[in-house]
Design an enzyme around this catalytic site. Sequence first.
Site, PDB file in Angstrom:
ATOM      1  N   LYS A 106       0.863  -1.194   0.000  1.00 52.67           N
ATOM      2  CA  LYS A 106       0.000   0.000   0.000  1.00 52.67           C
ATOM      3  C   LYS A 106       0.885   1.226   0.000  1.00 52.67           C
ATOM      4  O   LYS A 106       2.039   1.173   0.414  1.00 52.67           O
ATOM      5  CB  LYS A 106      -0.882   0.001   1.239  1.00 52.67           C
ATOM      6  CG  LYS A 106      -2.074   0.932   1.179  1.00 52.67           C
ATOM      7  CD  LYS A 106      -3.154   0.428   0.240  1.00 52.67           C
ATOM      8  CE  LYS A 106      -4.510   0.584   0.802  1.00 52.67           C
ATOM      9  NZ  LYS A 106      -5.440  -0.449   0.509  1.00 52.67           N
TER      10      LYS A 106
HETATM   11  N1  GLU Z   1      -7.478  -0.355  -2.624  1.00 50.87           N
HETATM   12  C1  GLU Z   1      -8.307  -1.520  -2.619  1.00 50.87           C
HETATM   13  C2  GLU Z   1      -8.199  -2.242  -1.297  1.00 50.87           C
HETATM   14  O1  GLU Z   1      -7.914  -1.664  -0.286  1.00 50.87           O
HETATM   15  C3  GLU Z   1      -8.058  -2.403  -3.826  1.00 50.87           C
HETATM   16  C4  GLU Z   1      -6.672  -2.952  -3.929  1.00 50.87           C
HETATM   17  C5  GLU Z   1      -6.381  -3.621  -5.276  1.00 50.87           C
HETATM   18  O2  GLU Z   1      -7.272  -3.775  -6.079  1.00 50.87           O
HETATM   19  O3  GLU Z   1      -5.222  -3.977  -5.455  1.00 50.87           O
HETATM   20  O4  GLU Z   1      -8.488  -3.407  -1.185  1.00 50.87           O
END
Ligand code: GLU
Length: 420
Positions: A106
């Site tokens: 992230k």
């Molecule tokens: N940001 C989204 C989450 O927190 C999607 C992550 C993704 O699709 O890689 O799950």
Amino acid sequence: MAEKLNVHEMALMQFHNAADAINLSADIRRILEKPMNQFKVNFPVKMDDGHIQVFQGYRMQHNNVLGPFKGGLRYHPTVNTAESIALAMWMTWKSALVDIPFGGAKGGIQIDPSQYSKGEIERVTRRFTYALGQTIGPEFDIPAPDVNTNAQTMAWILDTYLLTVPPHERHAHIHVVTGKPLGSGGSEGRDKATGQGVVYLIEEWANDRAFPLKNATYMVQGFGNVGSWSARLLKPFGAKMVAVQDHTGSIRNYKGIDPDDLYQYVQSTGGVKDYPQAEAIDPDDFFASEADIFIPAALSEVITEDIAPKLKVKLVAEGANGPTTPHGDRILREHGVSVIPDVLCNAGGVTVSYFEWLQNKRSEFWDIEEVDMKLRRRLTKAYRHITNIAKQHDCDLRTGAYIAALLRIENTYKHRGIFP
Ligand code: GLU
């Protein structure tokens, strides 16, 4: 006792709870406690008026034992190392428990995007992508949308990244990001995927206890991608949205707020404030609204020990990442409120990201029926699995979800061992 945990401490506490429940080996614990890689960068961008501003960008890569690092990029003033690590850990558990071959990462930029023009956001995005360089890659670390980022952001990242690889290899790198626009290799159903997953899981929960969704009432916090899609997809069941809160205000109407109409309003005004078909309420009163279901779909640490006792709902379906603190969790448990935990409840996004990644690799295009059917099957299977684990271990679904994820990861480490 006041709660002073930050999200990182909160993520660690949840992890250790589950690790204790299954006696996870101390060696694996030490590995999973820390992110594998941390990337932090200061990068300059030219603003519309000609001056240079320097931004902080982050990418935390927690674990990739099950597959490439995967997770969103958010643009928000709270983005920092600790928050990105917590969110990266949650991605590791999420991918593991829905059984997709990804690890967790992230990151994002510390920025309030509402203060910048579209051109500035584009330049910030492109310069950040350039700074990330080979930190990301289609078989190594695959970003996606998160808070305040969307398909357009992904298109800029894709375009910038592709310019850093030799021309004849460009097409083979299109899966470097997911959540792309349809015309740029995106998947049908990715935009609504997180909200769709939330609704599939609410359906499972309701079926389990023969709870009718017709005329059920719900309240939503956050009316961005996850909140607005969840709200709109619940409408066809005959459920009624009675209260909504976002960063601009809190509104309520016990006769029902039409999610489609509110969506149109928010698209043009930027928030729920002053929506004419509902009454403005105090932000604190929002939580005490009479409703059956609460969908937190904004930021983390919302359902704290102060807020949890106010909730009158039967179910909290966590669309956001980390909306409930450990103390909040305890209070919800004591009050008999069900919680579909974030790592499962919002896993629809990363699941359809996986489908997009697969379609890109195979040069395929699946139709919406296929995407929805596959998404539903995976989430339902994970829900059943986690419910069974929770029964066996006499624990809540959050701990059950962590146990499912940790067992999978532990198993892989046992087979592979540690180099050298
Ligand atoms: N940001 C989204 C989450 O927190 C999607 C992550 C993704 O699709 O890689 O799950």
